[in-house]
Enzyme design. Structure first.
Site, PDB file in Angstrom:
ATOM      1  N   ASP A 172      26.526  17.692  12.740  1.00 58.15           N
ATOM      2  CA  ASP A 172      26.277  18.427  13.975  1.00 58.15           C
ATOM      3  C   ASP A 172      25.185  17.715  14.767  1.00 58.15           C
ATOM      4  O   ASP A 172      24.094  17.465  14.231  1.00 58.15           O
ATOM      5  CB  ASP A 172      25.810  19.859  13.680  1.00 58.15           C
ATOM      6  CG  ASP A 172      26.958  20.756  13.259  1.00 58.15           C
ATOM      7  OD1 ASP A 172      28.104  20.453  13.626  1.00 58.15           O
ATOM      8  OD2 ASP A 172      26.701  21.756  12.571  1.00 58.15           O
ATOM      9  N   ASP A 228      23.054  17.583  18.644  1.00 59.49           N
ATOM     10  CA  ASP A 228      22.693  18.489  19.734  1.00 59.49           C
ATOM     11  C   ASP A 228      22.182  17.744  20.962  1.00 59.49           C
ATOM     12  O   ASP A 228      21.313  16.874  20.845  1.00 59.49           O
ATOM     13  CB  ASP A 228      21.613  19.465  19.261  1.00 59.49           C
ATOM     14  CG  ASP A 228      22.074  20.293  18.075  1.00 59.49           C
ATOM     15  OD1 ASP A 228      23.045  21.042  18.252  1.00 59.49           O
ATOM     16  OD2 ASP A 228      21.476  20.188  16.984  1.00 59.49           O
ATOM     17  N   ASP A 238      27.042  19.571  20.191  1.00 59.25           N
ATOM     18  CA  ASP A 238      26.656  20.779  20.918  1.00 59.25           C
ATOM     19  C   ASP A 238      25.967  20.392  22.218  1.00 59.25           C
ATOM     20  O   ASP A 238      24.990  19.633  22.199  1.00 59.25           O
ATOM     21  CB  ASP A 238      25.692  21.639  20.093  1.00 59.25           C
ATOM     22  CG  ASP A 238      26.342  22.234  18.859  1.00 59.25           C
ATOM     23  OD1 ASP A 238      27.580  22.322  18.838  1.00 59.25           O
ATOM     24  OD2 ASP A 238      25.617  22.603  17.922  1.00 59.25           O
TER      25      ASP A 238
END
Length: 420
Positions: free
Chosen positions: A84, A86, A137
């Site tokens: 993940d 960001d 994200d």
């Protein structure tokens, strides 16, 4: 910005115990090739947004936040090869008059035709899911005028309909990353050794499962100090102990804060993991003593609360403290030579994951085997020979064997004939 001092740092591969933790860290962190790919995707996402009518000339800044900003990214919770990442998109113009949910929907709409497997609007961001298991994200933000550089308000709206709970939340991810980097300076010897090992592992194919591209020879190595390496191990430990948990877990940004706060260059890796963990435990115990939930804020923006959604109760924070105490207890027993080799391997697999521990021990076995074939020995800075105990590699030694890995006096061919 303050001037940083240069630190040599300790090479964790010089210490038989820290070596296994260093190999685990190598197995879980974002590979250099995916790091390069993430940078390319960051640019591509911005270019795409700026090419849409809604976002043209509306993006003031576009930058990484969280683990990506401090080079502490590891595989996603419950996985070994998903990551993940960001990004923050600081917006201006017409977005300043829009409601949180409307901004998120506008961002989601802009990615409608973006070439990824899936797009999902979250409470505070829009997530892009790539075929190679990378998740990106994108968090929309509005500059909070008159405050520190890039302090902003981010959107918070669950949807699908507007709610009284929709709001703008203060944050300064950029400032926190700067604070963290100031607290965790480069430790040259450690960084150079990790860079070398990354290149060797990638060339030998040990990380073929997690990536596709070759790493350029000049690729920058991303983990530069022991605090960040320890942070990655603590995050991995958290991911494993909460693997089957459906609720919120201790946030990575909070763990990053404690890593920055406890940072101490030229410290052994296992000692740094213990040091950070004890710092967290102490703050939880102090909060619990007064019946309060742990409250951790951004050191450069007090309205940016890292614990705004976790812990949800005193019991929840105490549960995490219990997990950390078990981690500290196991590490201290290993450091004191009080854990049998078979128990050590079982403990490592239970707390860091079977697959990555197996991969780490295979990497150690391969390097030791290469050293033997090339008539090389692995020495410490003081001339001692590093001899990985068979249990560190295979977990096959009986309880009668010496209980901890050792650094022996240098002798020719000490581990020839050992079964790896």
């Amino acid at each position: 910005m303050n001037t940083q001092f240069a630190f040599t740092g300790l090479n964790p591969f010089d210490d038989p115990l820290d070596r296994i933790f260093a190999e685990i860290a190598l197995s879980i962190q974002l590979p250099p090739s995916l790091h390069d790919k993430a940078k390319g995707r960051e640019k591509a996402v911005r270019t795409h947004l700026e090419g849409t009518a809604a976002f043209q000339d509306q993006i003031e800044h576009f930058y990484p936040q969280g683990s990506m900003a401090i080079d502490a990214t590891i595989s996603t919770r419950g996985t070994d090869d998903e990551y993940d990442l960001d990004l923050v998109s600081q917006l201006g113009g017409r977005f300043r008059s829009m409601k949180p949910l409307d901004i998120l929907k506008e961002l989601e709409k802009a990615f409608a035709d973006y070439p990824v497997q899936r797009i999902r609007r979250q409470t505070r961001c829009v997530t892009l899911y790539y075929a190679d298991k990378m998740h990106l994200d994108v968090t929309p933000a509005l500059r909070n005028s008159g405050t520190a550089e890039r302090e902003s308000f981010i959107t918070h709206a669950k949807g699908p309909q507007p709610s009284a709970d929709d709001s703008f939340v203060d944050m300064n991810a950029y400032g926190f990353a700067e604070w963290y980097r100031e607290r965790t300076p480069l430790e040259a010897r450690m960084a150079e050794e990790f860079h070398r090992r990354w290149r060797n592992l990638e060339r030998s194919g040990f990380r073929a499962e997690a990536e596709v591209d070759d790493v350029p020879d000049q690729a920058d190595f991303v983990v530069k100090n022991v605090a960040t390496l320890a942070l990655q191990l603590i995050k991995r430990f958290r991911n494993i102990v909460y693997a089957g948990y459906s609720g919120r877990i201790p946030p990575s940004v909070m763990l990053s804060f404690y890593a920055g706060r406890a940072a101490q260059p030229n410290t052994a890796l296992s000692v740094m993991v213990i040091r950070i963990s004890k710092w967290i435990i102490a703050d939880i115990e102090n909060a619990t003593l007064y019946g309060k939930r742990l409250h951790v804020t951004n050191p450069v923006c007090e309205d940016d609360v890292f614990t705004d959604r976790w812990p949800e109760s005193v019991d929840q924070q105490n549960e995490f403290a219990r997990h950390l105490r078990a981690l500290v207890d196991g590490l201290e027993k290993m450091r004191q030579g009080e854990m049998f080799p078979d128990d050590m391997m079982e403990w490592l697999r239970g707390n860091f994951g079977d697959r990555v521990v197996t991969r780490a021990t295979e990497n150690i076995a391969a390097e030791v085997g290469d050293a033997i074939q090339n008539s090389q020995q692995l020495y410490t800075r003081r001339g001692g020979l590093i001899i990985p105990k068979p249990a560190i590699i295979t977990g096959s030694v009986t309880a009668a064997t010496v209980t901890a890995p050792t650094v022996a006096a240098a002798k020719p061919h000490t581990f020839f004939g050992k079964k790896i």
